[in-house]
Design a protein around this motif. Structure first.
Motif, short mmCIF file in Angstrom:
data_model
loop_
_atom_site.label_atom_id
_atom_site.label_comp_id
_atom_site.label_asym_id
_atom_site.label_seq_id
_atom_site.Cartn_x
_atom_site.Cartn_y
_atom_site.Cartn_z
N SER A 1 -15.66 112.56 6.83
CA SER A 1 -16.34 111.33 6.45
C SER A 1 -15.65 110.11 7.06
CB SER A 1 -16.36 111.19 4.92
OG SER A 1 -15.05 111.22 4.38
N ALA A 2 -16.47 109.08 7.34
CA ALA A 2 -15.97 107.80 7.86
C ALA A 2 -15.11 107.97 9.10
CB ALA A 2 -15.21 107.05 6.77
N THR A 3 -15.53 108.83 10.01
CA THR A 3 -14.79 109.04 11.26
C THR A 3 -15.56 108.54 12.48
OG1 THR A 3 -15.65 111.31 11.27
CG2 THR A 3 -13.43 110.99 10.41
N GLY A 4 -16.69 107.88 12.27
CA GLY A 4 -17.45 107.33 13.39
C GLY A 4 -18.29 108.34 14.14
N LEU A 5 -18.53 109.51 13.56
CA LEU A 5 -19.29 110.55 14.25
C LEU A 5 -20.79 110.23 14.25
CD1 LEU A 5 -17.64 113.78 12.79
CD2 LEU A 5 -17.16 112.69 14.98
N SER A 6 -21.46 110.61 15.34
CA SER A 6 -22.91 110.47 15.42
C SER A 6 -23.57 111.76 15.90
CB SER A 6 -23.29 109.32 16.35
OG SER A 6 -22.75 109.52 17.65
N ALA A 7 -22.75 112.77 16.22
CA ALA A 7 -23.29 114.04 16.71
C ALA A 7 -22.26 115.15 16.50
CB ALA A 7 -23.66 113.94 18.19
N LEU A 8 -22.75 116.38 16.47
CA LEU A 8 -21.90 117.56 16.40
C LEU A 8 -22.21 118.46 17.59
CD1 LEU A 8 -22.21 118.50 12.61
CD2 LEU A 8 -20.39 117.18 13.70
N SER A 9 -21.19 119.08 18.13
CA SER A 9 -21.39 119.93 19.31
C SER A 9 -21.63 121.38 18.90
CB SER A 9 -20.17 119.86 20.23
OG SER A 9 -19.04 120.44 19.60
N ASP A 10 -22.27 122.13 19.79
CA ASP A 10 -22.47 123.56 19.55
C ASP A 10 -21.15 124.30 19.47
OD1 ASP A 10 -25.24 123.54 19.38
OD2 ASP A 10 -25.51 123.75 21.56
N GLU A 11 -20.19 123.89 20.31
CA GLU A 11 -18.88 124.53 20.30
C GLU A 11 -18.20 124.39 18.94
OE1 GLU A 11 -20.22 123.70 24.30
OE2 GLU A 11 -19.93 122.37 22.55
N PHE A 12 -18.40 123.24 18.32
CA PHE A 12 -17.77 122.98 17.02
C PHE A 12 -18.36 123.89 15.94
CE2 PHE A 12 -18.32 120.63 12.99
CZ PHE A 12 -17.00 120.55 12.59
N VAL A 13 -19.67 123.94 15.82
CA VAL A 13 -20.28 124.71 14.73
C VAL A 13 -20.17 126.21 14.94
CG1 VAL A 13 -21.87 122.85 14.11
CG2 VAL A 13 -22.57 124.56 15.80
N HIS A 14 -19.85 126.64 16.17
CA HIS A 14 -19.71 128.07 16.43
C HIS A 14 -18.25 128.53 16.42
CE1 HIS A 14 -23.92 127.77 17.88
NE2 HIS A 14 -23.97 129.01 17.48
N LEU A 15 -17.34 127.66 15.98
CA LEU A 15 -15.95 128.08 15.87
C LEU A 15 -15.82 129.24 14.89
CD1 LEU A 15 -14.07 124.64 15.72
CD2 LEU A 15 -13.83 126.38 17.49
N PRO A 16 -15.03 130.26 15.23
CA PRO A 16 -14.83 131.39 14.31
C PRO A 16 -14.25 130.97 12.97
CG PRO A 16 -14.06 131.94 16.51
CD PRO A 16 -14.35 130.47 16.53
N SER A 17 -13.49 129.89 12.96
CA SER A 17 -12.89 129.42 11.71
C SER A 17 -13.92 128.79 10.78
CB SER A 17 -11.79 128.40 12.01
OG SER A 17 -12.32 127.29 12.72
N LEU A 18 -15.06 128.36 11.32
CA LEU A 18 -16.10 127.70 10.53
C LEU A 18 -17.30 128.61 10.26
CD1 LEU A 18 -16.20 124.17 12.22
CD2 LEU A 18 -14.82 124.91 10.28
N LYS A 19 -17.78 129.25 11.29
CA LYS A 19 -18.98 130.08 11.16
C LYS A 19 -18.73 131.22 10.18
CE LYS A 19 -22.57 132.12 14.11
NZ LYS A 19 -23.62 131.20 13.66
N ASN A 20 -19.60 131.34 9.21
CA ASN A 20 -19.52 132.34 8.15
C ASN A 20 -18.40 132.09 7.15
OD1 ASN A 20 -21.67 133.79 9.36
ND2 ASN A 20 -20.21 134.84 10.70
N HIS A 21 -17.71 130.94 7.26
CA HIS A 21 -16.61 130.64 6.35
C HIS A 21 -16.75 129.27 5.67
CE1 HIS A 21 -14.39 134.16 7.68
NE2 HIS A 21 -14.48 133.77 8.94
N LEU A 22 -17.20 128.27 6.41
CA LEU A 22 -17.22 126.91 5.87
C LEU A 22 -18.19 126.80 4.69
CD1 LEU A 22 -15.93 124.12 6.40
CD2 LEU A 22 -18.01 123.52 7.64
N GLU A 23 -17.69 126.30 3.57
CA GLU A 23 -18.49 126.18 2.35
C GLU A 23 -18.87 124.74 2.03
OE1 GLU A 23 -16.18 128.03 -0.67
OE2 GLU A 23 -16.46 130.08 0.11
N VAL A 24 -17.96 123.81 2.32
CA VAL A 24 -18.20 122.39 2.00
C VAL A 24 -17.95 121.55 3.25
CG1 VAL A 24 -17.51 120.44 0.55
CG2 VAL A 24 -17.48 122.76 -0.40
N LEU A 25 -18.97 120.78 3.64
CA LEU A 25 -18.85 119.90 4.79
C LEU A 25 -19.21 118.48 4.36
CD1 LEU A 25 -18.37 119.42 7.81
CD2 LEU A 25 -20.77 120.02 8.21
N ILE A 26 -18.29 117.56 4.58
CA ILE A 26 -18.48 116.16 4.17
C ILE A 26 -18.61 115.31 5.43
CG2 ILE A 26 -17.57 114.25 2.80
CD1 ILE A 26 -15.91 116.33 1.26
#
Length: 476
Positions: A201-226
């Motif tokens: 939150s409040a980091t100035g983001l306006s987009a997310l990359s495919d590489e980010f959402v497909h990280l093994p640490s996030l995909k099938n694991h991330l439960e809460v995204l703010i």
């Protein structure tokens, strides 16, 4: 005499340097928990000498020690001594610019580290700082579960910053000027085995990359995204890649204009959605929540321009239990929007309700239900219009003896305010009338000027001689 002064000075210095942690701080010992509170003590250091830490019952394996050094004047974190029972350490609200190599390596049991509200840059958050003690089976891992780096000066994280944090589950980066999740930051976020909570939150983001959402640490694991208080103008479609595990999404404070069909694709496990505090959100369209098969809580409060929710917005949603729509610009809600009797919490207070016959269902069905379930949710439920009902609580209208027709459909003491005469419609009509008046005045003025000019150039007849006025500058 000089010798005596030297002895006294040496004794004083020894006492000052050997002052234990519990002489300076507040130490509270419980059965299996010890709290060491060093907050707001004006400290400039972190007690790097092991002899200053008098850890009672260090041999107890089940002893948990929590240390707070918040709100001090610490600008550099030195290496902590061997403190095997410290589980939690907070250095928040200091002026930390730098952290020594292996600063936390001897805190073998440390699981929660709070470095928020400091002056750390990305260069200060290094792999040799977040490094544990030597292990044969693993590469110097720390056992951190939670790391709070919020409100620092991090523009980017180093590629290997988290390479010693395989067990990290919670990461808080709120308030850092990231602007985007670049390649080095994406790379280091891939080192933990399973991140479950990520606060961007409040980091100035306006987009997310495919590489980010497909990280093994996030995909099938991330439960809460703010992702609150960023610059997203629409819900990132890349979030669908996290749909298999994500159950809470916070988009508060983003400049979205509308939510409609396809806005929340792929998030079928989502249970909690927050879309509050959006400065430009005006409408929630049909089928907006069709993909959210498991949504139970919706926060859509404090949206100052949200005035329209389509009757089919929740058409396939049957799992919702809590709805928050307080402090918006709603003057009407469709009765068939939701199965209201199935909801456990409904807060629609502080909206400018238009109390006419179309809203009658609320006074006869919904408001009595809310008053029974939770009386606090009808305290600030008032009519804004028509004028003769402005300020009247809807609960009092629900108790009106009207013979079952509903008080808002009963005969009124004056001409009823039709739906086309709502305040917004009246304002638009007035603006149109003003525009017509301005155009009329302009047309009359133009006709008058033309008339004057024709009179000036009309021939003047004197007897049989015709004199035609000419301009002085005319040439023959």
């Amino acid at each position: 005499m000089k010798m005596l002064l030297v002895v006294i000075l040496a004794t004083t210095l020894t006492r000052v340097s050997s002052t234990s942690v519990c002489d300076t701080c507040e130490c509270i010992g419980l059965e299996q928990l010890k709290l060491i509170n060093c907050s707001s003590r004006g400290l400039h250091h972190t007690f790097p000498n092991e002899t200053l830490w008098s850890m009672d019952a260090q041999s107890q394996e089940d002893l948990q020690v929590s240390v707070s050094m918040e709100k001090n004047r610490i600008s550099r974190v030195e290496q902590f001594p061997y403190l095997p029972r410290v589980r939690r350490l907070s250095l928040a609200h200091n002026t930390i610019l730098d952290i020594a190599t292996h600063a936390f390596a001897k805190l073998d049991s440390l699981t929660h580290l709070d470095l928020s509200y400091n002056h750390l840059s990305g260069d200060a958050v290094r792999a040799d700082v977040l490094r544990g003690s030597y292990r044969k089976e693993e590469y110097e891992p720390m056992h951190l579960i939670s790391l709070n780096l919020a409100h620092n000066d991090i523009h980017s994280l180093g590629r290997k910053a988290f390479e010693h944090l395989p067990y990290l589950q919670e990461l808080y980066l709120t308030g850092n000027p990231l602007k985007l999740i670049d390649v080095p930051t994406t790379t280091t976020l891939g080192y933990p085995k399973a991140l479950k909570i990520l606060d961007l939150s409040a980091t100035g983001l306006s987009a997310l990359s495919d590489e980010f959402v497909h990280l093994p640490s996030l995909k099938n694991h991330l439960e809460v995204l703010i992702l609150s208080d960023n610059n997203f103008t629409e819900v990132p479609e890349e979030l669908a890649s996290l749909g298999s595990s994500l159950w809470e999404l916070n988009l508060n404070g983003n400049p979205l204009l509308e939510l409609g069909e396809g806005s929340l694709l792929g998030l079928r496990r989502l249970r909690v959605l927050s879309i509050s505090g959006m400065p430009h959100l005006k409408r929630i369209g049909p089928a907006a929540f069709d993909e959210l098969d498991n949504l139970t809580v919706l926060y859509a409060a404090h949206n100052p321009h949200l005035s329209n929710i389509d009757e089919a917005a929740f058409r396939q949603l049957r799992t919702l239990k809590a709805l928050h729509l307080e402090h918006c610009a709603l003057d009407w809600l469709p009765e068939k929007l939701l199965p209201w009797e199935d909801l456990e919490v409904v807060d629609i207070q502080s909206n400018p309700w238009l109390c006419d016959c179309d809203l009658n269902w609320m006074t006869t069905k919904l408001v009595p239900l809310l008053a029974t379930e939770d009386p606090e949710h009808v305290v600030d439920l008032h009519c804004a219009s028509p004028q003769w009902l402005a300020g009247v609580n809807l609960l009092s209208l629900s108790q009106h003896p009207d013979g079952g027709r509903g008080p808002l459909c009963a005969p009124e003491p004056r001409e009823p305010v039709k739906r086309h005469l709502r305040p917004r419609s009246i304002a638009a009509t007035l603006m149109l009338a003003i525009a017509v008046c301005i155009c009329s005045v302009a047309a009359i003025t133009a006709c008058f000027i033309c008339y004057r000019r024709l009179r000036v150039f009309r021939p003047v007849v004197l007897g049989t001689v015709v004199y035609v006025p000419v301009r002085e500058e005319a040439k023959y």
